[in-house]
Design a protein around this motif. Sequence first.
Motif, PDB file in Angstrom:
ATOM      1  N   VAL A 256      62.106  32.214  41.711  1.00 51.62           N
ATOM      2  CA  VAL A 256      62.066  33.520  42.366  1.00 51.62           C
ATOM      3  C   VAL A 256      61.521  34.588  41.433  1.00 51.62           C
ATOM      4  O   VAL A 256      60.656  35.387  41.815  1.00 51.62           O
ATOM      5  CB  VAL A 256      63.469  33.916  42.881  1.00 51.62           C
ATOM      6  N   MET A 257      62.012  34.621  40.204  1.00 50.87           N
ATOM      7  CA  MET A 257      61.544  35.629  39.253  1.00 50.87           C
ATOM      8  C   MET A 257      60.100  35.384  38.862  1.00 50.87           C
ATOM      9  O   MET A 257      59.318  36.327  38.674  1.00 50.87           O
ATOM     10  CB  MET A 257      62.451  35.647  38.021  1.00 50.87           C
ATOM     11  N   MET A 258      59.716  34.125  38.733  1.00 50.88           N
ATOM     12  CA  MET A 258      58.332  33.808  38.393  1.00 50.88           C
ATOM     13  C   MET A 258      57.386  34.305  39.489  1.00 50.88           C
ATOM     14  O   MET A 258      56.346  34.918  39.195  1.00 50.88           O
ATOM     15  CB  MET A 258      58.172  32.298  38.200  1.00 50.88           C
ATOM     16  N   GLU A 259      57.726  34.072  40.744  1.00 51.85           N
ATOM     17  CA  GLU A 259      56.891  34.527  41.845  1.00 51.85           C
ATOM     18  C   GLU A 259      56.872  36.050  41.954  1.00 51.85           C
ATOM     19  O   GLU A 259      55.859  36.637  42.356  1.00 51.85           O
ATOM     20  CB  GLU A 259      57.401  33.931  43.161  1.00 51.85           C
ATOM     21  N   SER A 260      57.962  36.683  41.584  1.00 52.84           N
ATOM     22  CA  SER A 260      58.056  38.136  41.704  1.00 52.84           C
ATOM     23  C   SER A 260      57.341  38.868  40.569  1.00 52.84           C
ATOM     24  O   SER A 260      56.682  39.888  40.795  1.00 52.84           O
ATOM     25  CB  SER A 260      59.527  38.565  41.736  1.00 52.84           C
ATOM     26  N   LEU A 261      57.475  38.370  39.353  1.00 58.08           N
ATOM     27  CA  LEU A 261      56.980  39.096  38.189  1.00 58.08           C
ATOM     28  C   LEU A 261      55.550  38.746  37.789  1.00 58.08           C
ATOM     29  O   LEU A 261      54.848  39.602  37.226  1.00 58.08           O
ATOM     30  CB  LEU A 261      57.912  38.874  36.996  1.00 58.08           C
TER      31      LEU A 261
END
Length: 300
Positions: A256-261
């Motif tokens: 999730v964080m990888m896709e967001s950031l």
Amino acid sequence: MGNKNSSLRRKSIKIELDKEIDNKTTDVITEKELKYHIQNNYEAIDRAHMFHFFQRYLFQSDFSSPIEERMKRDKCKVLDIGCGPGTWLLDLANKYENSLFYGIDNNSTYPNEIKPGNLNFIKADMFDRLPFPDNEFDFVHQGLMLFIVKPYQLNSIISEMIRVTKPGGYIELLEPCNEFRRTGPILRRIYEAHTSYCLEREINMKIFSNIDNIIKSNQNTPIVYKDEKFYVLGPNGGKIGMVFQDIYIGFYSNEVMMESLSPILGISKEEYKIMIKDLIEEFKRTSPEYSLIRFWAKKN
């Protein structure tokens, strides 16, 4: 305290808390559940467990409010808001068998079957009016709202915490300090990207430095105490620094964080993964200092 202009949805539902806990999960969600950007998979639950023991070791206690003797002696009612997998409550329910413990969360990651008899979980949304009467609990606790709460929601949540606390009872909030020192360039870049991501969702992490003033603005809690503990992230912080490195890397390397950031950073997912590996190496050369803060107050 933000109640007049609050957009929290007001429900008529109230849970009458019996003297004895029925040990069944109560569900008071009647509307569409909120979508959090933090995953609720096994890895995220493990990180929540790890963070509980991290903060307990850092403070050498589960809480800072001076209510322990009362919890040992009397049948206190304790509420944890946004309890996640319930680690904090499970720990306390086993230690203080005379007291009654309740946890609410929108996501059912807490245990439904294997739990102490003095602990009950309630599926409810902390962004709604808390489904409890006024002056119900001796101790109301909340931890780590940093990444999910908007400024106006923070005011309302604190107001609700105070409302359901008995006169003479305590509220306590645990949050990380939003300012840290001696950071390397990769850590700073990831932090700035996460800040931008949160601002896009109307979440301003800097508002949490003002928690004590928000609590003080309520006439029932004019005095607020602050307990702050410092630590160094990474191997230069010793064992506790390595524990937090595992928590930190686990959080920022999840899907999730990888896709967001990665779009904010202007890099691909593969480049993001490389950046996380480089961050681990950067920790060996730097000593970024963080802190956790417990804010607590007694209700008049």
